[in-house]
Design a protein around this motif. Sequence first.
Motif, PDB file in Angstrom:
ATOM      1  N   UNK A 189      58.847 -23.093  17.106  1.00 38.59           N
ATOM      2  CA  UNK A 189      60.235 -23.296  16.706  1.00 38.59           C
ATOM      3  C   UNK A 189      60.994 -23.923  17.868  1.00 38.59           C
ATOM      4  N   UNK A 190      61.982 -24.740  17.549  1.00 41.74           N
ATOM      5  CA  UNK A 190      62.816 -25.356  18.579  1.00 41.74           C
ATOM      6  C   UNK A 190      64.261 -24.907  18.351  1.00 41.74           C
ATOM      7  N   UNK A 191      64.685 -23.912  19.127  1.00 39.92           N
ATOM      8  CA  UNK A 191      66.031 -23.351  18.986  1.00 39.92           C
ATOM      9  C   UNK A 191      67.049 -24.278  19.647  1.00 39.92           C
ATOM     10  N   UNK A 192      68.175 -24.510  18.962  1.00 39.10           N
ATOM     11  CA  UNK A 192      69.149 -25.512  19.413  1.00 39.10           C
ATOM     12  C   UNK A 192      70.560 -24.999  19.174  1.00 39.10           C
ATOM     13  N   UNK A 193      71.413 -25.160  20.195  1.00 33.46           N
ATOM     14  CA  UNK A 193      72.815 -24.769  20.025  1.00 33.46           C
ATOM     15  C   UNK A 193      73.678 -25.561  21.000  1.00 33.46           C
ATOM     16  N   UNK A 194      74.900 -25.838  20.574  1.00 35.30           N
ATOM     17  CA  UNK A 194      75.904 -26.480  21.414  1.00 35.30           C
ATOM     18  C   UNK A 194      77.128 -25.585  21.514  1.00 35.30           C
ATOM     19  N   UNK A 195      77.794 -25.625  22.678  1.00 37.88           N
ATOM     20  CA  UNK A 195      79.154 -25.133  22.806  1.00 37.88           C
ATOM     21  C   UNK A 195      80.007 -26.359  23.100  1.00 37.88           C
ATOM     22  N   UNK A 196      81.188 -26.420  22.512  1.00 39.39           N
ATOM     23  CA  UNK A 196      81.917 -27.681  22.445  1.00 39.39           C
ATOM     24  C   UNK A 196      83.401 -27.514  22.773  1.00 39.39           C
ATOM     25  N   UNK A 197      84.100 -28.647  22.741  1.00 35.27           N
ATOM     26  CA  UNK A 197      85.543 -28.620  22.986  1.00 35.27           C
ATOM     27  C   UNK A 197      86.328 -28.194  21.758  1.00 35.27           C
TER      28      UNK A 197
ATOM     29  N   UNK B 268      88.898 -23.136  23.147  1.00 30.63           N
ATOM     30  CA  UNK B 268      87.456 -23.318  23.303  1.00 30.63           C
ATOM     31  C   UNK B 268      86.946 -22.563  24.525  1.00 30.63           C
ATOM     32  N   UNK B 269      87.690 -22.623  25.622  1.00 35.19           N
ATOM     33  CA  UNK B 269      87.297 -21.883  26.820  1.00 35.19           C
ATOM     34  C   UNK B 269      87.216 -20.390  26.529  1.00 35.19           C
ATOM     35  N   UNK B 270      88.116 -19.892  25.692  1.00 41.76           N
ATOM     36  CA  UNK B 270      88.100 -18.468  25.344  1.00 41.76           C
ATOM     37  C   UNK B 270      86.818 -18.076  24.631  1.00 41.76           C
ATOM     38  N   UNK B 271      86.183 -19.039  23.960  1.00 42.10           N
ATOM     39  CA  UNK B 271      84.942 -18.762  23.237  1.00 42.10           C
ATOM     40  C   UNK B 271      83.747 -18.801  24.185  1.00 42.10           C
ATOM     41  N   UNK B 272      83.597 -19.903  24.930  1.00 45.35           N
ATOM     42  CA  UNK B 272      82.374 -20.074  25.727  1.00 45.35           C
ATOM     43  C   UNK B 272      82.554 -19.902  27.227  1.00 45.35           C
ATOM     44  N   UNK B 273      83.799 -19.792  27.692  1.00 49.59           N
ATOM     45  CA  UNK B 273      84.040 -19.478  29.090  1.00 49.59           C
ATOM     46  C   UNK B 273      84.039 -20.641  30.043  1.00 49.59           C
ATOM     47  N   UNK B 274      83.884 -21.878  29.552  1.00 51.14           N
ATOM     48  CA  UNK B 274      83.824 -23.049  30.433  1.00 51.14           C
ATOM     49  C   UNK B 274      85.198 -23.716  30.483  1.00 51.14           C
TER      50      UNK B 274
END
Length: 284
Positions: free
Chosen positions: A21-29, A69-75
């Motif tokens: 399996x190839x697990x894939x995810x993005x965190x975005x603006x 967005x920062x509140x979600x992923x911290x970046x």
Amino acid sequence: MADGGAARIGGTPMTWHLGRLCAFDLETTGVDTETDRIVTAAVHALGGRETSEGHEWLADPRIEIPAEATAVHGITTERARMDGDPADMVADQVAAFLAVQARDGVPIVGHNVPFDLTLLDRELRRYELPTLDERLGDRPLHAIDTRVLDQHAIPYRKRPSEEQGARQLITLAQVYGLPWDAEAAHGCSYDALVAARIAYRIGQLAHMRRSDWPEHIRGERRVRFHAFRDLTLAELHERQIELAGEQAAGLQKHFRKTDPNAVVDGAWPLRPWVEPTAAEGAPA
């Protein structure tokens, strides 16, 4: 891959969840696949009795990262600009890794796959890089979407609380008996790997006798895991195209009770690219 997408170990066909399996995810603006940008990305190839291989990227999206967005992923914008790689390089490397896996017949696994694949597609077009389809040529891409599979398998689940939705990744982790780390959640590697483990659990349940299911699964209404039993990856992919369309149509019907113009896009696993007019220009 032989057998229309059926994985093999030692020459013996095996069910779809037991292969690579190839697990894939993005965190975005943000959540607009046409205009938002990649902030972090993760791709992890695992399973199939092979060594796991994973990569994670931090990108400078070249735009401000909204506070929401920062509140979600911290970046933060500052961190992305200081530590992130150029956005075009990240998009290119992510697509290259996915293409290698897909050419080997490995399915791309995620939760709400159209969001991540579509946003990646638009990033590649933004920087005039080959799309994933172009990189694959005549090789098919197979995807496994835990949101689509879960919604069909347990269609009448209620939301656990006012704050937590019935199809959120945390909810699926709880339903399928996986631990959940609230601090690690929304990190792209964490979310990608949780989605892969959920896909594996759904595959297990699809190939188990109903009497062997956990009690809380047996207690759900109209459970339909066996719809995914004994399918090749190609068959599972085609089935999800149908299911995603049906699910979107049902949600659109629900929304139109209060908004007659509501539209829910049922395209899966990638929302089609619409060539912009001269006035609209390329992706922003």
